[in-house]
Each structure stands twice: as C-alpha cells, then as structure tokens.
Design an enzyme around this catalytic site. Structure first.
Site, PDB file in Angstrom:
ATOM      1  N   GLY A 243      -2.282  37.329 -15.695  1.00 41.01           N
ATOM      2  CA  GLY A 243      -1.296  36.572 -16.457  1.00 41.01           C
ATOM      3  C   GLY A 243      -1.048  35.110 -15.717  1.00 41.01           C
ATOM      4  O   GLY A 243      -0.453  34.324 -16.565  1.00 41.01           O
ATOM      5  N   PRO A 286      -6.696  39.386 -13.528  1.00 40.70           N
ATOM      6  CA  PRO A 286      -6.652  37.839 -14.225  1.00 40.70           C
ATOM      7  C   PRO A 286      -7.910  38.074 -15.184  1.00 40.70           C
ATOM      8  O   PRO A 286      -8.855  38.309 -15.111  1.00 40.70           O
ATOM      9  CB  PRO A 286      -6.819  37.134 -12.951  1.00 40.70           C
ATOM     10  CG  PRO A 286      -7.745  37.905 -12.022  1.00 40.70           C
ATOM     11  CD  PRO A 286      -7.075  39.322 -12.203  1.00 40.70           C
ATOM     12  N   CYS A 354     -11.197  26.630 -44.635  1.00 37.79           N
ATOM     13  CA  CYS A 354     -10.636  26.113 -45.993  1.00 37.79           C
ATOM     14  C   CYS A 354      -9.010  26.695 -45.732  1.00 37.79           C
ATOM     15  O   CYS A 354      -8.547  27.592 -46.362  1.00 37.79           O
ATOM     16  CB  CYS A 354     -11.034  27.147 -47.144  1.00 37.79           C
ATOM     17  SG  CYS A 354     -10.296  26.600 -48.662  1.00 37.79           S
TER      18      CYS A 354
HETATM   19  N1  LLP Z   1      -4.398  43.033 -18.406  1.00 39.01           N
HETATM   20  C1  LLP Z   1      -3.822  43.351 -19.542  1.00 39.01           C
HETATM   21  C2  LLP Z   1      -3.340  44.622 -19.602  1.00 39.01           C
HETATM   22  C3  LLP Z   1      -3.451  42.381 -20.423  1.00 39.01           C
HETATM   23  O1  LLP Z   1      -3.068  42.720 -21.614  1.00 39.01           O
HETATM   24  C4  LLP Z   1      -3.964  41.195 -20.333  1.00 39.01           C
HETATM   25  C5  LLP Z   1      -3.896  40.077 -21.650  1.00 39.01           C
HETATM   26  C6  LLP Z   1      -4.772  40.632 -19.129  1.00 39.01           C
HETATM   27  C7  LLP Z   1      -4.947  41.854 -18.299  1.00 39.01           C
HETATM   28  C8  LLP Z   1      -5.272  39.314 -18.982  1.00 39.01           C
HETATM   29  O2  LLP Z   1      -4.306  38.446 -18.812  1.00 39.01           O
HETATM   30  P1  LLP Z   1      -4.614  36.844 -18.359  1.00 39.01           P
HETATM   31  O3  LLP Z   1      -4.948  36.749 -16.944  1.00 39.01           O
HETATM   32  O4  LLP Z   1      -5.758  36.651 -19.358  1.00 39.01           O
HETATM   33  O5  LLP Z   1      -3.619  36.060 -18.671  1.00 39.01           O
HETATM   34  N2  LLP Z   1      -5.355  35.744 -26.753  1.00 39.01           N
HETATM   35  C9  LLP Z   1      -4.029  35.235 -25.941  1.00 39.01           C
HETATM   36  C10 LLP Z   1      -3.921  36.018 -24.826  1.00 39.01           C
HETATM   37  C11 LLP Z   1      -3.639  37.524 -25.023  1.00 39.01           C
HETATM   38  C12 LLP Z   1      -3.648  38.192 -23.560  1.00 39.01           C
HETATM   39  C13 LLP Z   1      -3.501  39.679 -23.839  1.00 39.01           C
HETATM   40  N3  LLP Z   1      -3.579  40.518 -22.603  1.00 39.01           N
HETATM   41  C14 LLP Z   1      -4.397  33.719 -25.746  1.00 39.01           C
HETATM   42  O6  LLP Z   1      -5.470  33.271 -26.372  1.00 39.01           O
HETATM   43  O7  LLP Z   1      -3.558  32.983 -25.243  1.00 39.01           O
END
Ligand code: LLP
Length: 431
Positions: A243, A286, A354
């Site tokens: 996150g 991450p 489109c």
């Molecule tokens: N672990 C779990 C259980 C998750 O649901 C996620 C992301 C992560 C790890 C990784 O999170 P990160 O470090 O990448 O923030 N498509 C969206 C982001 C969706 C994230 C969903 N879960 C975007 O393009 O911003």
C-alpha cells in the site's frame, strides 16, 4: 521534474539506463512497455533494508497483481522476494517465475474449491477470508490428508486517504473478517482438521501517501495478535499488506519513503509483539512501490488536432493503461523525442478507444506536438499492463525489459490472430 533514477535526458531524448527510448520504439514498435530491471531491484533492496534495519525477521511478498510478467516476478524472486498471489493464475505465475511455495501467500476473498485444492497441493500458505472458506479448506485438506497453514485476513475497519475504489480495509469492504469476530475464527481454525493457523494478515488500501494509517493497522494487528496468542495460536507471521504510495504527480506529491514507513510502523509492531510475548516474522506485500517507477509506456502520436483543445491522438489508450480512466489517476508524460524542449502548448494526450473518457493525460504543458512524436507515460509498471484488455479489437502491446546494455522482449505483442484465437464460430453459423 524529478525523474525516476533509471530515466535521464541525453541529446534531447529520454533514456532508460543506457537505452535511448526513441531507438527502442523504432526497433520494437509502439505502443511499447519498457521496464528497467535495475530500478526494480534497487527498490526491492531499499524497501527490504528499511524494514530489516529495525527487525531481522522481515519478508517482502511482491503483490503479483501489480505486474504479472514472469520476468518481473523472476527478477524479484532472484532478489529474495516472495509473492502475494490473489488467484490460481498468479500462484502459477509465481511458481513458474521460480518462487518457492513457502514464500507465497494465497490471498483472495472468493476462492473456488479448485483454488483451495491447488493451495493444499502446492503447500502455500492461505489467507482465509471467511469462516465458510475455512471449513471448505479444511474439507479439501482432509480429503487430501495434507495439513495446510493459514492466516486469517483481519478487517481492521480503518479509513485511509486514498481513492475509495482501492481503500480495502474499511469496515464496509468485502475483505477480511471483522476484528470482533477474529478470535472465534482462530478458535474454529484450532478445532478444524488439517488446518494450522500460523499467521495473521490485513491490507488497508493502496496508493496511500501517509505513513500514519499503516502504523494504526500495525497497532490493530499487534493487539489482535496478542489475543490470538492467548487462546493458544502460535503466530509465525504478521502480514500488514502493501500500500505505500508513489509520487505520480512528480512536481508536487510528497511521498513517504520506505525508511519513513519503517520508522512509523516498526516501533508499533515491536512494542505490540513484545507485549504479546511473541516474535513472529514481519511480512509486507508491496506492489506499486517496487515496480511502478520502473516502467514507461511509449506511445506514438498518430495525429494532432487543434479543436476545443489540442489533442495529440496516440496509439495507446485505456486498453493498455486504464488507471486515468478508472481512478482519474495522474501519470506524468514526457515527449521522449523532444525531452529537452520547453513546454509551449497545453496538450491533451488522447487514446484511440471509442470512448470520451479515453484520455491518458489532460492539459499538459508540452513542446508543440507533431505527428510521429513519441510520448513516454511515466510510472506505469504497476497496474499498467496488468489491467490491460483487448477492448475495441486492439491486440495488446509487447513488453520489453532493459538491463545494462541489453533490451529483450518479455512479452510479445499480440496479433489479430491472437484476438481470434480463443473464439469459435458455433456449428449452426457454419451450416
Ligand atoms: N496485498 C493485497 C491483499 C492487496 O489487495 C494489494 C492491492 C496489495 C497487496 C498491493 O498493494 P500496493 O502495494 O500495490 O498498493 N489497480 C489499482 C490498485 C489496486 C490495489 C489492490 N490491492 C490502481 O491501479 O491503483
């Protein structure tokens, strides 16, 4: 603008490492995703070191959903990472990329029996998201006579500053088990055949540019971990999810560093586990922080139109990068072939799809655009290609990876035949 380390401007062209992106676009065609492996590895080492300087038992699980390319997962596997996998597909990708099953956590709020069976057969750990899933998993494991190690995903009921579609730890989301019910869930796991509870998992959201919510999540987790320990669970790991956000607005965003993240989270975690009298591994997942900045999407200007605005119509749209359309996300854009020229005109980079919403970047001050110019869309290594589609009959682009003086295809571009290859004409239409 502060560029990612792998990007630089030489003789008017944007480069990734030693590679002129204008040359790469000429050689491999556009649209084209270009990923710099060294940037990923540097990011991994930095994140890992920031955490392990506080506590030796740290594990990084790359969130494979952010970028499912085998070469990206393999680069991280070779650096020592495990993975958070959210489907049987991601589980298989991680294994094929060379990750060991004991480095994987199988997450997901809606797993099938086939998913659970694969988890038991491969021996990964499973983050269980409901009591129903626990009982199904116990049944599958009993049938296979093979014990499975699990965590529960805790819903920490935390508000976080991010886009509502990617705030995953709110009380109202579909994810996790409410903290108030978590003790009975662990009790049920202690009682369930062929299941051993060994961990605890949560995730509060994505693209969070503040470290304080992560500290709050760590506090909730440490408190619940103490209670769970008291009923006889031997916790081997606490996983506080991924996150940490990245500064997509490179001119203005102030993004926390992994060191700042560690300084906010680790004291809370350490105090909590000391109180609980346990020393579990500290896991994080991450995705974005490790890979977003490693990649640019190169897209060619097909035509320029001066209408209500100046539109540079390019060959990549939300079929290849859906984030701006889906979350109103910002990605910096640079004219890769005029990278040292000053901005002269407000330009809107419009994709070929489109739909009115197919805008990659609106109203950016750029050099005067011309047909044939090459636009680099920055920070597209996370949730870029991973969320692509064939919408509007568009084969997906290739992806290449660069390292040192080498540049190789890590996913070939799709063809029109690929568009048709999984479809069939029903018999009655052939009569
Ligand atoms: N672990 C779990 C259980 C998750 O649901 C996620 C992301 C992560 C790890 C990784 O999170 P990160 O470090 O990448 O923030 N498509 C969206 C982001 C969706 C994230 C969903 N879960 C975007 O393009 O911003």
């Amino acid at each position: 603008m502060q560029l990612p380390n792998h990007l630089s401007i030489k003789d008017g062209h944007l480069n990734s490492g030693t590679h002129d992106l204008v040359d790469l676009a000429a050689k491999f065609g556009t649209p084209l995703y270009v990923t710099n492996e060294d940037q990923i590895l540097d990011n991994y080492v930095r994140y890992e070191s920031a955490l392990s300087s506080w506590y030796p038992h740290v594990r990084l699980l790359f969130a494979a959903k952010a970028n499912g390319n085998l070469a990206v997962i393999r680069a991280l596997a070779r650096a020592g990472a495990g993975a958070d996998v959210f489907s049987s597909g991601e589980l298989n990708l991680a294994l094929r990329a060379g990750m060991k099953p004991d480095r994987l956590l199988f997450n997901g709020s809606s797993k099938t029996v086939a998913d659970l069976r694969l988890a038991v057969e491969t021996g990964v750990r499973v983050s269980v998201d409901s009591l129903d899933e626990l009982h199904q998993l116990s049944k599958v494991a009993s049938d296979l006579k093979k014990t499975i190690s699990i965590a529960f995903r805790v819903n920490p009921a935390l508000e976080v500053p991010t886009h509502p579609k990617i705030a995953t730890g709110l009380a109202t989301t579909k994810f996790g088990i409410p903290a108030a019910e978590i003790l009975s869930a662990y009790q049920a796991a202690l009682d369930a055949p062929y299941v051993v509870p060994v961990g605890m998992h949560c995730h509060i959201g994505s693209q969070i540019l503040d470290v304080e919510p992560f500290a709050r999540a760590a506090a909730v987790m440490a408190k619940v971990a103490g209670e769970v320990t008291d009923i006889g669970v031997d916790l081997e790991f606490l996983d506080i999810g991924g996150g940490l956000g990245v500064p997509y607005h490179r001119e203005t965003d102030v993004a926390p560093t992994p060191e700042e993240y560690a300084a906010a989270v680790m004291p809370v975690f350490l105090e909590g586990i000391e109180k609980a009298g346990i020393s579990p591994e500290f896991w994080v997942e991450p995705g974005r922080w490790l890979v977003a900045e490693s990649t640019v999407l190169l897209t060619r200007v097909n035509s320029v139109k001066r209408a209500y605005k100046t539109f540079a119509n390019v060959d990549a749209g939300f079929n290849l990068l859906i984030r701006p359309a889906m979350y109103d996300s910002w990605h910096e854009v640079i004219m890769a072939n005029k990278a040292d020229m000053p901005g002269k005109e407000q330009v809107t980079i419009a994709g070929p799809i489109c739909e009115t919403g197919d805008i990659i970047a609106a109203d950016r001050l750029l050099p005067v655009p011309e047909t044939g110019d090459l636009i680099a869309v920055l920070d597209t290594g996370a949730y870029g290609f991973a969320m692509s589609s064939q919408y509007n009959g568009r084969p997906r682009s290739p992806e290449i990876m660069v390292k040192g003086d080498r540049a190789e295809v890590i996913r070939r571009g799709e063809t029109i035949d690929d568009l048709c290859s999984t479809m069939a004409i029903p018999s009655w239409q052939q009569e």
